[in-house]
Structures are given as structure tokens and as C-alpha cells.
Design a protein around this motif. Structure first.
Motif, PDB file in Angstrom:
ATOM      1  N   LYS A  18      26.616  62.212 -27.040  1.00  0.00           N
ATOM      2  CA  LYS A  18      26.797  61.922 -25.692  1.00  0.00           C
ATOM      3  C   LYS A  18      25.557  61.605 -25.080  1.00  0.00           C
ATOM      4  CE  LYS A  18      30.137  63.896 -23.345  1.00  0.00           C
ATOM      5  NZ  LYS A  18      31.117  63.129 -23.771  1.00  0.00           N
ATOM      6  N   ARG A  19      25.428  60.218 -24.576  1.00  0.00           N
ATOM      7  CA  ARG A  19      24.138  60.103 -23.572  1.00  0.00           C
ATOM      8  C   ARG A  19      24.480  59.471 -22.266  1.00  0.00           C
ATOM      9  NH1 ARG A  19      25.024  57.608 -28.262  1.00  0.00           N
ATOM     10  NH2 ARG A  19      24.811  55.400 -27.359  1.00  0.00           N
ATOM     11  N   ILE A  20      23.764  59.667 -21.503  1.00  0.00           N
ATOM     12  CA  ILE A  20      23.841  59.221 -19.999  1.00  0.00           C
ATOM     13  C   ILE A  20      22.625  57.980 -19.713  1.00  0.00           C
ATOM     14  CG2 ILE A  20      23.916  59.617 -17.463  1.00  0.00           C
ATOM     15  CD1 ILE A  20      26.152  60.950 -19.139  1.00  0.00           C
ATOM     16  N   ILE A  21      23.137  56.957 -19.439  1.00  0.00           N
ATOM     17  CA  ILE A  21      22.272  55.622 -19.245  1.00  0.00           C
ATOM     18  C   ILE A  21      22.130  55.331 -17.965  1.00  0.00           C
ATOM     19  CG2 ILE A  21      22.553  55.077 -21.794  1.00  0.00           C
ATOM     20  CD1 ILE A  21      24.200  52.870 -20.623  1.00  0.00           C
ATOM     21  N   VAL A  22      21.023  55.259 -17.653  1.00  0.00           N
ATOM     22  CA  VAL A  22      20.391  54.385 -16.300  1.00  0.00           C
ATOM     23  C   VAL A  22      19.811  53.265 -16.534  1.00  0.00           C
ATOM     24  CG1 VAL A  22      18.867  54.816 -14.414  1.00  0.00           C
ATOM     25  CG2 VAL A  22      19.821  56.775 -15.218  1.00  0.00           C
ATOM     26  N   MET A  23      20.657  52.137 -15.825  1.00  0.00           N
ATOM     27  CA  MET A  23      20.181  50.889 -16.416  1.00  0.00           C
ATOM     28  C   MET A  23      20.528  49.911 -15.346  1.00  0.00           C
ATOM     29  SD  MET A  23      23.837  50.245 -18.533  1.00  0.00           S
ATOM     30  CE  MET A  23      25.440  50.863 -17.691  1.00  0.00           C
ATOM     31  N   HIS A  24      20.065  48.443 -15.494  1.00  0.00           N
ATOM     32  CA  HIS A  24      20.312  47.623 -14.610  1.00  0.00           C
ATOM     33  C   HIS A  24      21.702  47.139 -14.552  1.00  0.00           C
ATOM     34  CE1 HIS A  24      19.550  43.974 -12.297  1.00  0.00           C
ATOM     35  NE2 HIS A  24      18.399  44.200 -12.005  1.00  0.00           N
ATOM     36  N   SER A  25      22.293  46.936 -13.369  1.00  0.00           N
ATOM     37  CA  SER A  25      23.766  46.477 -13.440  1.00  0.00           C
ATOM     38  C   SER A  25      23.680  44.916 -13.793  1.00  0.00           C
ATOM     39  CB  SER A  25      24.293  46.577 -11.962  1.00  0.00           C
ATOM     40  OG  SER A  25      23.555  45.777 -11.022  1.00  0.00           O
ATOM     41  N   SER A  66      14.102  47.018 -14.974  1.00  0.00           N
ATOM     42  CA  SER A  66      14.787  48.203 -14.809  1.00  0.00           C
ATOM     43  C   SER A  66      15.390  48.186 -13.392  1.00  0.00           C
ATOM     44  CB  SER A  66      14.172  49.565 -15.141  1.00  0.00           C
ATOM     45  OG  SER A  66      13.686  49.576 -16.483  1.00  0.00           O
ATOM     46  N   PRO A  67      16.310  48.791 -13.173  1.00  0.00           N
ATOM     47  CA  PRO A  67      16.871  49.082 -11.472  1.00  0.00           C
ATOM     48  C   PRO A  67      15.670  49.565 -10.639  1.00  0.00           C
ATOM     49  CG  PRO A  67      17.925  50.522 -12.740  1.00  0.00           C
ATOM     50  CD  PRO A  67      17.133  49.737 -13.832  1.00  0.00           C
ATOM     51  N   ASP A  68      15.887  49.101  -9.437  1.00  0.00           N
ATOM     52  CA  ASP A  68      14.837  49.810  -8.282  1.00  0.00           C
ATOM     53  C   ASP A  68      15.391  50.934  -8.144  1.00  0.00           C
ATOM     54  OD1 ASP A  68      13.552  47.081  -7.737  1.00  0.00           O
ATOM     55  OD2 ASP A  68      15.174  46.759  -6.261  1.00  0.00           O
ATOM     56  N   THR A  69      14.495  52.027  -7.959  1.00  0.00           N
ATOM     57  CA  THR A  69      14.792  53.561  -7.999  1.00  0.00           C
ATOM     58  C   THR A  69      15.807  53.635  -6.592  1.00  0.00           C
ATOM     59  OG1 THR A  69      13.845  55.575  -7.776  1.00  0.00           O
ATOM     60  CG2 THR A  69      12.626  53.863  -6.478  1.00  0.00           C
ATOM     61  N   VAL A  73      29.529  53.530 -12.534  1.00  0.00           N
ATOM     62  CA  VAL A  73      29.280  53.175 -11.124  1.00  0.00           C
ATOM     63  C   VAL A  73      28.047  52.304 -11.261  1.00  0.00           C
ATOM     64  CG1 VAL A  73      27.600  55.209 -10.724  1.00  0.00           C
ATOM     65  CG2 VAL A  73      28.946  54.175  -8.966  1.00  0.00           C
ATOM     66  N   SER A  74      28.018  51.108 -10.443  1.00  0.00           N
ATOM     67  CA  SER A  74      27.050  50.348 -10.026  1.00  0.00           C
ATOM     68  C   SER A  74      26.974  49.977  -8.626  1.00  0.00           C
ATOM     69  CB  SER A  74      27.041  49.141 -11.038  1.00  0.00           C
ATOM     70  OG  SER A  74      28.197  48.330 -10.697  1.00  0.00           O
ATOM     71  N   HIS A  75      25.523  49.834  -8.382  1.00  0.00           N
ATOM     72  CA  HIS A  75      25.273  49.171  -6.981  1.00  0.00           C
ATOM     73  C   HIS A  75      24.244  48.596  -6.958  1.00  0.00           C
ATOM     74  CE1 HIS A  75      25.170  49.416  -2.480  1.00  0.00           C
ATOM     75  NE2 HIS A  75      23.864  49.776  -2.753  1.00  0.00           N
ATOM     76  N   ASN A  76      24.299  47.108  -6.400  1.00  0.00           N
ATOM     77  CA  ASN A  76      22.941  46.246  -6.419  1.00  0.00           C
ATOM     78  C   ASN A  76      22.274  46.405  -7.752  1.00  0.00           C
ATOM     79  OD1 ASN A  76      23.325  45.678  -3.743  1.00  0.00           O
ATOM     80  ND2 ASN A  76      21.995  47.315  -3.012  1.00  0.00           N
ATOM     81  N   VAL A 135      19.181  53.263  -7.777  1.00  0.00           N
ATOM     82  CA  VAL A 135      19.478  54.355  -8.667  1.00  0.00           C
ATOM     83  C   VAL A 135      19.919  55.566  -8.092  1.00  0.00           C
ATOM     84  CG1 VAL A 135      18.635  55.866 -10.498  1.00  0.00           C
ATOM     85  CG2 VAL A 135      17.989  53.321 -10.634  1.00  0.00           C
ATOM     86  N   THR A 136      18.958  55.729  -6.893  1.00  0.00           N
ATOM     87  CA  THR A 136      19.485  56.762  -5.894  1.00  0.00           C
ATOM     88  C   THR A 136      20.876  56.670  -5.365  1.00  0.00           C
ATOM     89  OG1 THR A 136      17.202  57.256  -5.496  1.00  0.00           O
ATOM     90  CG2 THR A 136      18.702  58.112  -3.930  1.00  0.00           C
ATOM     91  N   ASP A 137      21.195  55.525  -5.147  1.00  0.00           N
ATOM     92  CA  ASP A 137      22.469  55.414  -4.552  1.00  0.00           C
ATOM     93  C   ASP A 137      23.656  55.323  -5.557  1.00  0.00           C
ATOM     94  OD1 ASP A 137      21.324  54.562  -2.172  1.00  0.00           O
ATOM     95  OD2 ASP A 137      21.547  52.136  -2.486  1.00  0.00           O
ATOM     96  N   VAL A 138      23.356  55.044  -6.797  1.00  0.00           N
ATOM     97  CA  VAL A 138      24.460  55.365  -7.598  1.00  0.00           C
ATOM     98  C   VAL A 138      24.619  56.865  -8.043  1.00  0.00           C
ATOM     99  CG1 VAL A 138      24.736  52.825  -8.760  1.00  0.00           C
ATOM    100  CG2 VAL A 138      23.101  54.477  -9.584  1.00  0.00           C
TER     101      VAL A 138
END
Length: 135
Positions: A127-134, A39-42, A75-78, A45-48
Motif C-alpha cells: 500500500k502506497r499513498i501518492i501526492v500527485m498532479h491532478s 508537481s502540484p502547488d503546495t 480526491v483532487s482540487h486544482n 496539496v493542502t486543500d486536498v
């Protein structure tokens, strides 16, 4: 009539799954955590989340992918990325980017583990919102 231990175990498993399924289907909204080492670093996630929060309050963040995955990365960042999945949006059904950020924040808060966060927020059955690794 006699049943083998394997047949009984299979039947009990099927009954357990059948009784659990309605509870899963009844879930209308909320976060489902899928946090792992991948998973992405928190912080990312805060940045996106902040990138979406910083957009104009009326700006829409639609799902424009009606194909196989039915997901659009917004959106993605790192290591962090946020996407929207489900039915393709039209002008009236898309969430604002501020709403997407709010749902992604709920995933981050509910699913944080060992400095990482990942998962899905079900807004409604379509509809779903996903928080994922870029990628």
C-alpha cells in the motif's frame, strides 16, 4: 585474462547496484520524494489533505482499482490530487481517510520544494499513498 575499461565499468556498476538493492528493498515505510516542476502547488496539496481530514473519522478511503495501475484517485482540487495504490482493498484492509491525509501530509512536509510537493508514502509493501498532479 584482460578486461576492457567498458567491461570493468559495467561490472562496477552492476556491483554497486546489487549492493544498493537490498537497502531499497528493506525500506518498509516512509516518504519518497518526487517533486518536480510538474508537481502540484503546495496550496492545492493542502486543500486536498484538508478535504480528507474533514471527512468522518471512520470513513474508509479504499483502493478499488485492481487493474493495471492499481491506483485510485481519492480526491483532487486544482493541481493537487491524492491517491492510494497497491493491492485492492477489502472492507478490512482500507485505510481511513484521516490516515491517508496524515500520510499525504508527511509527503508534503518532507518533499516541499519551490512551492510544490509530490511523492509517495509507502505504508507497507502492498500500500502506497501518492501526492500527485491532478489530471
Amino acid at each position: 585474462m584482460y578486461f576492457s575499461k567498458a567491461a570493468i565499468a559495467t561490472l562496477l556498476t552492476a556491483l554497486t547496484l546489487a549492493s544498493a538493492s537490498p537497502m531499497l528493498e528493506d525500506r518498509q515505510s516512509g516518504a519518497t520524494c518526487q517533486t518536480s516542476d510538474g508537481s502540484p502547488d503546495t496550496g492545492d496539496v493542502t486543500d486536498v489533505i484538508n478535504e480528507l481530514k474533514g471527512r468522518d473519522p471512520s470513513e474508509k478511503c479504499p483502493n478499488t482499482n485492481g487493474q493495471a495501475s492499481e491506483c485510485t484517485t481519492l480526491v483532487s482540487h486544482n493541481s493537487g490530487a491524492i491517491g492510494v495504490c497497491g493491492e485492492e482493498d477489502d472492507a478490512n484492509s482500507a485505510l481511513t481517510c484521516q490516515q491517508v491525509a496524515q500520510y499525504a501530509n508527511e509527503v508534503q512536509q518532507d518533499c516541499l520544494a519551490n512551492g510544490k510537493a509530490g511523492g509517495t508514502y509507502t505504508v507497507n509493501p502492498g500500500k502506497r499513498i501518492i501526492v500527485m498532479h491532478s489530471e
